[in-house]
Scaffold this active site. Structure first.
Site, PDB file in Angstrom:
ATOM      1  N   ASP A   1       3.260  -4.238   8.016  1.00  0.00           N
ATOM      2  CA  ASP A   1       2.029  -3.460   7.886  1.00  0.00           C
ATOM      3  C   ASP A   1       0.869  -4.448   8.051  1.00  0.00           C
ATOM      4  O   ASP A   1       0.559  -5.212   7.145  1.00  0.00           O
ATOM      5  CB  ASP A   1       2.023  -2.801   6.496  1.00  0.00           C
ATOM      6  CG  ASP A   1       0.680  -2.158   6.159  1.00  0.00           C
ATOM      7  OD1 ASP A   1      -0.282  -2.294   6.941  1.00  0.00           O
ATOM      8  OD2 ASP A   1       0.600  -1.519   5.094  1.00  0.00           O
TER       9      ASP A   1
ATOM     10  N   LYS B   1     -10.254  -0.495  10.751  1.00  0.00           N
ATOM     11  CA  LYS B   1     -10.464  -1.676   9.909  1.00  0.00           C
ATOM     12  C   LYS B   1     -10.815  -2.891  10.764  1.00  0.00           C
ATOM     13  O   LYS B   1     -11.127  -3.954  10.245  1.00  0.00           O
ATOM     14  CB  LYS B   1      -9.210  -1.956   9.084  1.00  0.00           C
ATOM     15  CG  LYS B   1      -8.897  -0.834   8.086  1.00  0.00           C
ATOM     16  CD  LYS B   1      -7.767  -1.225   7.186  1.00  0.00           C
ATOM     17  CE  LYS B   1      -7.142  -0.040   6.493  1.00  0.00           C
ATOM     18  NZ  LYS B   1      -7.982   0.522   5.440  1.00  0.00           N
TER      19      LYS B   1
ATOM     20  N   CYS C   1      -4.895   2.383  -3.621  1.00  0.00           N
ATOM     21  CA  CYS C   1      -3.660   2.950  -3.051  1.00  0.00           C
ATOM     22  C   CYS C   1      -2.508   1.953  -3.200  1.00  0.00           C
ATOM     23  O   CYS C   1      -1.672   1.790  -2.290  1.00  0.00           O
ATOM     24  CB  CYS C   1      -3.828   3.350  -1.585  1.00  0.00           C
ATOM     25  SG  CYS C   1      -5.139   4.537  -1.328  1.00  0.00           S
TER      26      CYS C   1
ATOM     27  N   GLN D   1      -4.419  -4.995   7.239  1.00  0.00           N
ATOM     28  CA  GLN D   1      -5.468  -5.906   6.740  1.00  0.00           C
ATOM     29  C   GLN D   1      -5.390  -7.269   7.415  1.00  0.00           C
ATOM     30  O   GLN D   1      -6.005  -8.229   6.933  1.00  0.00           O
ATOM     31  CB  GLN D   1      -5.335  -6.070   5.214  1.00  0.00           C
ATOM     32  CG  GLN D   1      -5.478  -4.797   4.425  1.00  0.00           C
ATOM     33  CD  GLN D   1      -6.894  -4.209   4.477  1.00  0.00           C
ATOM     34  OE1 GLN D   1      -7.848  -4.865   4.927  1.00  0.00           O
ATOM     35  NE2 GLN D   1      -7.041  -2.969   4.041  1.00  0.00           N
TER      36      GLN D   1
ATOM     37  N   HIS E   1       0.875  -1.184   0.000  1.00  0.00           N
ATOM     38  CA  HIS E   1       0.000   0.000   0.000  1.00  0.00           C
ATOM     39  C   HIS E   1       0.909   1.229   0.000  1.00  0.00           C
ATOM     40  O   HIS E   1       2.034   1.183   0.533  1.00  0.00           O
ATOM     41  CB  HIS E   1      -0.842  -0.051   1.277  1.00  0.00           C
ATOM     42  CG  HIS E   1      -1.880   1.009   1.405  1.00  0.00           C
ATOM     43  ND1 HIS E   1      -1.584   2.292   1.823  1.00  0.00           N
ATOM     44  CD2 HIS E   1      -3.220   0.975   1.195  1.00  0.00           C
ATOM     45  CE1 HIS E   1      -2.712   2.993   1.861  1.00  0.00           C
ATOM     46  NE2 HIS E   1      -3.715   2.226   1.486  1.00  0.00           N
TER      47      HIS E   1
HETATM   48  N1  C6P Z   1      -6.280   0.671   3.019  1.00  0.00           N
HETATM   49  C1  C6P Z   1      -8.125   0.271   1.517  1.00  0.00           C
HETATM   50  O1  C6P Z   1      -9.229   0.535   1.029  1.00  0.00           O
HETATM   51  P1  C6P Z   1      -4.858   3.979   7.304  1.00  0.00           P
HETATM   52  O2  C6P Z   1      -5.468   4.814   6.223  1.00  0.00           O
HETATM   53  O3  C6P Z   1      -3.650   4.648   7.915  1.00  0.00           O
HETATM   54  O4  C6P Z   1      -5.841   3.491   8.319  1.00  0.00           O
HETATM   55  O5  C6P Z   1      -4.344   2.638   6.595  1.00  0.00           O
HETATM   56  C2  C6P Z   1      -3.466   2.704   5.510  1.00  0.00           C
HETATM   57  C3  C6P Z   1      -3.221   1.329   4.980  1.00  0.00           C
HETATM   58  C4  C6P Z   1      -1.982   0.753   5.125  1.00  0.00           C
HETATM   59  N2  C6P Z   1      -1.726  -0.495   4.727  1.00  0.00           N
HETATM   60  C5  C6P Z   1      -2.674  -1.257   4.161  1.00  0.00           C
HETATM   61  C6  C6P Z   1      -2.339  -2.660   3.752  1.00  0.00           C
HETATM   62  C7  C6P Z   1      -3.954  -0.731   3.968  1.00  0.00           C
HETATM   63  O6  C6P Z   1      -4.892  -1.499   3.402  1.00  0.00           O
HETATM   64  C8  C6P Z   1      -4.236   0.595   4.359  1.00  0.00           C
HETATM   65  C9  C6P Z   1      -5.579   1.214   4.107  1.00  0.00           C
HETATM   66  C10 C6P Z   1      -7.636   1.090   2.684  1.00  0.00           C
HETATM   67  O7  C6P Z   1      -7.445  -0.645   1.109  1.00  0.00           O
HETATM   68  C11 C6P Z   1      -7.762   2.552   2.422  1.00  0.00           C
HETATM   69  S1  C6P Z   1      -6.678   3.105   1.153  1.00  0.00           S
END
Ligand code: C6P
Length: 410
Positions: free
Chosen positions: A204, A230, A368, A207, A127
């Site tokens: 990271d 999430k 993203c 997910q 991401h």
């Molecule tokens: N992915 C998706 O629709 P934040 O925004 O900081 O809570 O998370 C960022 C982020 C980082 N790593 C991974 C693997 C992610 O999936 C995400 C967020 C969302 O896939 C919003 S772009």
């Protein structure tokens, strides 16, 4: 006839008030949990009772309300530590989310350990939150970002990954689960080989933490980042796990109130971690909501979560394969939580719009993960992602709506 497990999960769905609504006169089918999950009543109630009963700043007041909010705030730190298998609650830093957690490590630890000629190893499926902070760190320090490619199935090529490791690799930053493809990376194995090469490892887990039991000590990583929103918790709250001895050596990320031991105009002494990394009034309501979200997951239990979600994944793969014009993107060894697909002759955004009018919420776009899309040679995908509240009926509704998409764009 519904199985006992299906009935159980439908009961769980009843705990999410938002899911009871209709959109465009159709039952709402929420298949966009990877973007953000919906929130159970217990999380909503916990935030509400914080504001109704004990709203006060933490670690500052000498009054009853402040003691109570501080106690709830610190109790959550201990709960998060137990949730991800950390040894010590002081290894848990509250942040705004995964993005801030990774930026914190890149800006502090990154600046300390990286210098000219060093390498930061990422994978193609990251991401942007696990790419851009490292590019910025590389620019500041003279290090460079290198990338492990994927196999044609959408798994990280582990042989290639191992070959890229060298004495120059100072940091390895990898997703636990891909938000775009659902690929589960073998993070324990990847951490092991990275550590053998002398690198530090950040995972990271945005997910992952709500889909499967995570044990940071078992994985052996140095840092693990995730977001509350999430995992059935509120937005604006996240976690950075860091091994204590590393956090202790790291300089602060931001300066301000509550991250200091003492301040004078001549010299400031910083507080020990985790306070050192929590400057200013934190997101107290977010922490309280996160606490309730962890209780919610623990109540269901990971055995039930993973059994239910893997049956949903099997069903969605089956349903998508019934459509001749639908192509599933990737065929990873293990896929959890999310699946991407395209429909012949239809742009993913158009597919998303038609599905929306059938009451089905999905995400369409690059998720993203533009470098991943480029590697796959596609501009975008449609992504269906789920949580514990989804049911086989939701997947069937997606299948029926896809038949309409095919009719329209056939
Ligand atoms: N992915 C998706 O629709 P934040 O925004 O900081 O809570 O998370 C960022 C982020 C980082 N790593 C991974 C693997 C992610 O999936 C995400 C967020 C969302 O896939 C919003 S772009």
């Amino acid at each position: 006839m519904k199985t006992t497990r299906e009935r159980e999960i439908i009961d769980v769905a009843g705990r999410f008030p938002i899911l009871a609504q209709q959109v465009y006169g159709k039952r709402l089918v929420y298949l966009d949990s990877a973007a953000t999950s919906q929130k159970p009543d217990s999380v909503i109630d916990a935030i509400s009772s914080y504001y109704r009963e004990f709203n006060a700043n933490v670690r500052r007041g000498v009054h009853a309300l402040s003691y109570k909010s501080t106690e709830a705030y610190e109790a959550t730190r201990a709960k998060v530590a137990a949730f991800i298998g950390a040894e010590d609650p002081d290894e848990i830093v509250f942040t705004r989310g995964t993005t801030e957690s990774i930026n914190l490590v890149a800006a502090t630890f990154g600046n300390e350990v990286l210098s000219e000629g060093d390498e930061i190893l990422l994978t193609t499926l990251e991401h942007h939150a696990n790419i851009v902070p490292w590019q910025m760190a590389a620019k500041r320090t003279g290090a460079r970002v290198i990338v492990a490619p994927l196999t044609s199935d959408g798994d990280v090529d582990l042989q290639f990954f191992s070959r890229l490791l060298s004495e120059r690799t100072k940091i390895v930053a990898i997703a636990h689960i891909s938000n775009a493809l659902g690929t589960v990376n073998p993070v324990k194995k990847m951490t092991e080989v990275a550590k053998r090469a002398g690198a530090h490892v950040l995972i990271d887990g945005a997910q992952a933490v709500h889909h499967q039991k995570v044990d940071v000590q078992d994985i052996g990583c140095d840092f693990y980042a995730f977001s509350g929103h999430k995992m059935y918790g509120p937005t604006g709250i996240g976690v950075l796990y860091g091994r204590k001895e590393l956090l202790e050596e790291m300089p602060p990320y931001q300066g301000g109130g509550d991250m200091i031991a003492s301040v004078s105009f001549e010299k400031t002494h910083f507080a020990p971690p985790p306070q050192r990394f929590e400057a200013g009034t934190p997101n107290i309501e977010g922490v309280i909501g996160l606490n309730a979200a962890i209780d919610f997951i623990n109540e269901i239990g990971f055995d039930a979560v993973t059994a239910h979600e893997s049956s949903l994944m099997a069903e969605i793969e089956k349903v998508l394969r019934q459509h001749d014009n639908v192509s599933i993107i990737g065929n990873p060894k293990q896929r959890v939580g999310a699946i991407s697909f395209t429909v012949r002759n239809a742009h993913p955004h158009d597919v998303g719009t038609v599905l929306d009018h059938e009451g089905i919420a999905v995400r369409a776009g690059h998720h993203c993960a533009q470098p991943l899309m480029r590697a796959l040679d596609i501009p975008a995908t449609v992504r269906a992602s789920f949580g514990v509240y989804n049911s086989v009926d939701d997947i069937r509704a997606l299948g029926a709506a896809l038949a309409k998409v095919e009719e329209l764009f056939g």
